[in-house]
Motif scaffolding. Structure first.
Motif, PDB file in Angstrom:
ATOM      1  N   GLN A  30      79.503   9.421  29.940  1.00 32.09           N
ATOM      2  CA  GLN A  30      79.783  10.831  29.648  1.00 32.09           C
ATOM      3  C   GLN A  30      78.940  11.304  28.463  1.00 32.09           C
ATOM      4  O   GLN A  30      78.881  10.626  27.428  1.00 32.09           O
ATOM      5  CB  GLN A  30      81.263  11.022  29.322  1.00 32.09           C
ATOM      6  N   ALA A  31      78.338  12.465  28.617  1.00 32.76           N
ATOM      7  CA  ALA A  31      77.481  13.008  27.555  1.00 32.76           C
ATOM      8  C   ALA A  31      78.268  13.229  26.271  1.00 32.76           C
ATOM      9  O   ALA A  31      77.745  13.012  25.166  1.00 32.76           O
ATOM     10  CB  ALA A  31      76.856  14.323  28.022  1.00 32.76           C
ATOM     11  N   TYR A  32      79.513  13.651  26.392  1.00 31.37           N
ATOM     12  CA  TYR A  32      80.332  13.939  25.205  1.00 31.37           C
ATOM     13  C   TYR A  32      80.460  12.704  24.326  1.00 31.37           C
ATOM     14  O   TYR A  32      80.208  12.753  23.112  1.00 31.37           O
ATOM     15  CB  TYR A  32      81.711  14.430  25.660  1.00 31.37           C
ATOM     16  N   TRP A  33      80.844  11.579  24.928  1.00 29.16           N
ATOM     17  CA  TRP A  33      81.066  10.371  24.137  1.00 29.16           C
ATOM     18  C   TRP A  33      79.752   9.742  23.682  1.00 29.16           C
ATOM     19  O   TRP A  33      79.699   9.124  22.616  1.00 29.16           O
ATOM     20  CB  TRP A  33      81.911   9.377  24.927  1.00 29.16           C
ATOM     21  N   CYS A  34      78.709   9.904  24.455  1.00 27.08           N
ATOM     22  CA  CYS A  34      77.397   9.420  24.005  1.00 27.08           C
ATOM     23  C   CYS A  34      76.951  10.183  22.756  1.00 27.08           C
ATOM     24  O   CYS A  34      76.385   9.594  21.825  1.00 27.08           O
ATOM     25  CB  CYS A  34      76.363   9.579  25.121  1.00 27.08           C
ATOM     26  N   ALA A  35      77.200  11.485  22.723  1.00 27.18           N
ATOM     27  CA  ALA A  35      76.869  12.277  21.541  1.00 27.18           C
ATOM     28  C   ALA A  35      77.702  11.831  20.350  1.00 27.18           C
ATOM     29  O   ALA A  35      77.183  11.685  19.234  1.00 27.18           O
ATOM     30  CB  ALA A  35      77.096  13.765  21.821  1.00 27.18           C
ATOM     31  N   ILE A  36      78.991  11.576  20.560  1.00 32.20           N
ATOM     32  CA  ILE A  36      79.868  11.104  19.484  1.00 32.20           C
ATOM     33  C   ILE A  36      79.346   9.781  18.926  1.00 32.20           C
ATOM     34  O   ILE A  36      79.290   9.578  17.702  1.00 32.20           O
ATOM     35  CB  ILE A  36      81.313  10.939  19.990  1.00 32.20           C
ATOM     36  N   ILE A  37      78.973   8.859  19.812  1.00 30.27           N
ATOM     37  CA  ILE A  37      78.480   7.549  19.375  1.00 30.27           C
ATOM     38  C   ILE A  37      77.207   7.705  18.553  1.00 30.27           C
ATOM     39  O   ILE A  37      77.067   7.121  17.466  1.00 30.27           O
ATOM     40  CB  ILE A  37      78.240   6.637  20.595  1.00 30.27           C
ATOM     41  N   ALA A  38      76.257   8.500  19.064  1.00 32.54           N
ATOM     42  CA  ALA A  38      74.983   8.678  18.350  1.00 32.54           C
ATOM     43  C   ALA A  38      75.199   9.353  17.000  1.00 32.54           C
ATOM     44  O   ALA A  38      74.644   8.920  15.981  1.00 32.54           O
ATOM     45  CB  ALA A  38      74.018   9.496  19.207  1.00 32.54           C
ATOM     46  N   PHE A  39      76.005  10.402  16.967  1.00 35.47           N
ATOM     47  CA  PHE A  39      76.268  11.107  15.703  1.00 35.47           C
ATOM     48  C   PHE A  39      77.000  10.207  14.716  1.00 35.47           C
ATOM     49  O   PHE A  39      76.716  10.227  13.513  1.00 35.47           O
ATOM     50  CB  PHE A  39      77.094  12.367  15.957  1.00 35.47           C
ATOM     51  N   SER A  40      77.951   9.421  15.207  1.00 33.89           N
ATOM     52  CA  SER A  40      78.725   8.547  14.318  1.00 33.89           C
ATOM     53  C   SER A  40      77.831   7.487  13.684  1.00 33.89           C
ATOM     54  O   SER A  40      77.924   7.224  12.477  1.00 33.89           O
ATOM     55  CB  SER A  40      79.855   7.866  15.102  1.00 33.89           C
ATOM     56  N   LEU A  41      76.971   6.868  14.482  1.00 31.84           N
ATOM     57  CA  LEU A  41      76.063   5.852  13.949  1.00 31.84           C
ATOM     58  C   LEU A  41      75.086   6.465  12.955  1.00 31.84           C
ATOM     59  O   LEU A  41      74.763   5.862  11.927  1.00 31.84           O
ATOM     60  CB  LEU A  41      75.311   5.171  15.091  1.00 31.84           C
ATOM     61  N   ASN A  42      74.634   7.684  13.255  1.00 29.21           N
ATOM     62  CA  ASN A  42      73.684   8.339  12.366  1.00 29.21           C
ATOM     63  C   ASN A  42      74.320   8.715  11.039  1.00 29.21           C
ATOM     64  O   ASN A  42      73.810   8.364   9.964  1.00 29.21           O
ATOM     65  CB  ASN A  42      73.124   9.590  13.053  1.00 29.21           C
ATOM     66  N   THR A  43      75.441   9.401  11.094  1.00 29.81           N
ATOM     67  CA  THR A  43      76.081   9.821   9.839  1.00 29.81           C
ATOM     68  C   THR A  43      76.666   8.621   9.104  1.00 29.81           C
ATOM     69  O   THR A  43      76.760   8.629   7.875  1.00 29.81           O
ATOM     70  CB  THR A  43      77.168  10.884  10.105  1.00 29.81           C
ATOM     71  N   GLY A  44      77.045   7.565   9.834  1.00 28.04           N
ATOM     72  CA  GLY A  44      77.530   6.363   9.185  1.00 28.04           C
ATOM     73  C   GLY A  44      76.476   5.735   8.298  1.00 28.04           C
ATOM     74  O   GLY A  44      76.779   5.255   7.197  1.00 28.04           O
ATOM     75  N   ALA A  45      75.219   5.763   8.753  1.00 25.15           N
ATOM     76  CA  ALA A  45      74.129   5.197   7.953  1.00 25.15           C
ATOM     77  C   ALA A  45      73.893   6.014   6.687  1.00 25.15           C
ATOM     78  O   ALA A  45      73.760   5.462   5.588  1.00 25.15           O
ATOM     79  CB  ALA A  45      72.852   5.141   8.795  1.00 25.15           C
ATOM     80  N   TYR A  46      73.833   7.328   6.827  1.00 24.54           N
ATOM     81  CA  TYR A  46      73.616   8.178   5.656  1.00 24.54           C
ATOM     82  C   TYR A  46      74.797   8.108   4.691  1.00 24.54           C
ATOM     83  O   TYR A  46      74.611   8.059   3.464  1.00 24.54           O
ATOM     84  CB  TYR A  46      73.388   9.619   6.096  1.00 24.54           C
ATOM     85  N   THR A  47      76.010   8.115   5.235  1.00 23.92           N
ATOM     86  CA  THR A  47      77.192   8.061   4.378  1.00 23.92           C
ATOM     87  C   THR A  47      77.281   6.721   3.656  1.00 23.92           C
ATOM     88  O   THR A  47      77.723   6.654   2.499  1.00 23.92           O
ATOM     89  CB  THR A  47      78.464   8.299   5.206  1.00 23.92           C
ATOM     90  N   ALA A  48      76.861   5.648   4.317  1.00 31.68           N
ATOM     91  CA  ALA A  48      76.867   4.333   3.678  1.00 31.68           C
ATOM     92  C   ALA A  48      75.965   4.322   2.450  1.00 31.68           C
ATOM     93  O   ALA A  48      76.322   3.745   1.410  1.00 31.68           O
ATOM     94  CB  ALA A  48      76.419   3.260   4.674  1.00 31.68           C
ATOM     95  N   GLU A  49      74.809   4.965   2.539  1.00 33.11           N
ATOM     96  CA  GLU A  49      73.917   5.015   1.388  1.00 33.11           C
ATOM     97  C   GLU A  49      74.495   5.882   0.273  1.00 33.11           C
ATOM     98  O   GLU A  49      74.341   5.586  -0.910  1.00 33.11           O
ATOM     99  CB  GLU A  49      72.545   5.546   1.799  1.00 33.11           C
ATOM    100  N   ILE A  50      75.173   6.971   0.667  1.00 34.59           N
ATOM    101  CA  ILE A  50      75.836   7.816  -0.336  1.00 34.59           C
ATOM    102  C   ILE A  50      76.914   7.015  -1.063  1.00 34.59           C
ATOM    103  O   ILE A  50      77.014   7.042  -2.293  1.00 34.59           O
ATOM    104  CB  ILE A  50      76.443   9.062   0.334  1.00 34.59           C
ATOM    105  N   LEU A  51      77.715   6.276  -0.297  1.00 34.76           N
ATOM    106  CA  LEU A  51      78.787   5.478  -0.897  1.00 34.76           C
ATOM    107  C   LEU A  51      78.233   4.331  -1.734  1.00 34.76           C
ATOM    108  O   LEU A  51      78.796   3.988  -2.778  1.00 34.76           O
ATOM    109  CB  LEU A  51      79.696   4.927   0.191  1.00 34.76           C
ATOM    110  N   ARG A  52      77.140   3.731  -1.264  1.00 32.65           N
ATOM    111  CA  ARG A  52      76.542   2.648  -2.043  1.00 32.65           C
ATOM    112  C   ARG A  52      76.149   3.148  -3.427  1.00 32.65           C
ATOM    113  O   ARG A  52      76.442   2.503  -4.449  1.00 32.65           O
ATOM    114  CB  ARG A  52      75.307   2.090  -1.330  1.00 32.65           C
TER     115      ARG A  52
END
Length: 230
Positions: free
Chosen positions: A93-115
């Motif tokens: 499903q396109a909806y969940w694929c978008a959620i997965i891609a966005f989550s992985l992307n923002t997770g990386a940026y947020t991890a650097e912010i938190l670090r």
């Protein structure tokens, strides 16, 4: 400017705004769930293990979000093992694929912010907690992470705004978010100026709500600092 056209198509645009809100909210929550252990592993993990979170962050910060969306949506479906797995009802499903891609992307940026925020916690506060007998997970749970979240709020607000704007790329995989709804309307009415202007206003409203919400949260969490300045 045809205001009547904008008004008549506003319900469709508002439906797209609801999809956009879902994408940003779910991706943000999942991104934080990914970012916290990743940031801790970057700061406090053993040296031999730190290359894993570093590689993850390097990949998702170093490649375009659009490429990441296509890799999840089009790439995973190329494997028979994926199509025949129990995950296919989600990955198909396109909806969940978008959620997965966005989550992985923002997770990386947020991890650097938190670090950066974790490393910015005053050393004296950590030493004071250790003198009280705190260590390990208790130290992170009671002192370091709460303090780091407060320090990270302004930068994380910017990350959410970037994610809101980046969510427009979901329309490239057939999702009818704000941009997707606008493109659908324009394909019928041939009025790009009016419809894209209305879509832009909706993005501005959502950005304003997010900014004001996090400003309120920042003032609430850092009330002691504002009282001291007053």
């Amino acid at each position: 400017m045809n205001a009547a056209l904008i008004w008549s198509n506003l319900p469709q645009l508002l439906a797209g705004a609801w999809v956009t809100l879902q994408l940003v909210a779910l991706s943000g929550l999942l991104g934080i769930a990914i970012a916290v252990p990743t940031a801790i592993a970057r700061v406090a993990g053993p040296a031999w293990l730190r290359w894993l979170p570093y590689s993850y962050i390097f990949f998702f910060r170093g490649t375009p979000l659009l490429v990441q969306i296509f890799l999840v949506y089009y790439g995973l479906s190329q494997f028979d093992a994926v199509r025949q797995s129990v995950l296919w009802p989600v990955l198909g499903q396109a909806y969940w694929c978008a959620i997965i891609a966005f989550s992985l992307n923002t997770g990386a940026y947020t991890a650097e912010i938190l670090r950066g925020a974790i490393q910015g916690v005053p050393h004296g506060e950590v030493e004071a907690a250790r003198s009280l007998g705190m260590s390990g997970s208790l130290l992170y749970r009671r002192v370091i992470l709460p303090r780091a979240f407060r320090l990270a709020l302004p930068a994380y607000t910017n990350e959410l705004i970037l994610m809101l704007k980046g969510s427009a790329l979901a329309s490239t995989i057939t999702l009818l978010d704000i941009t997707g709804a606008a493109r659908t309307i324009i394909a019928v009415t041939y009025t790009p100026v009016e419809i894209f202007l209305a879509a832009g206003v909706l993005y501005l409203i959502l950005s304003f709500v997010i900014i004001q919400g996090f400003r309120w949260l920042e003032r609430r969490l850092n009330a002691h600092l504002h009282a001291r300045l007053a």
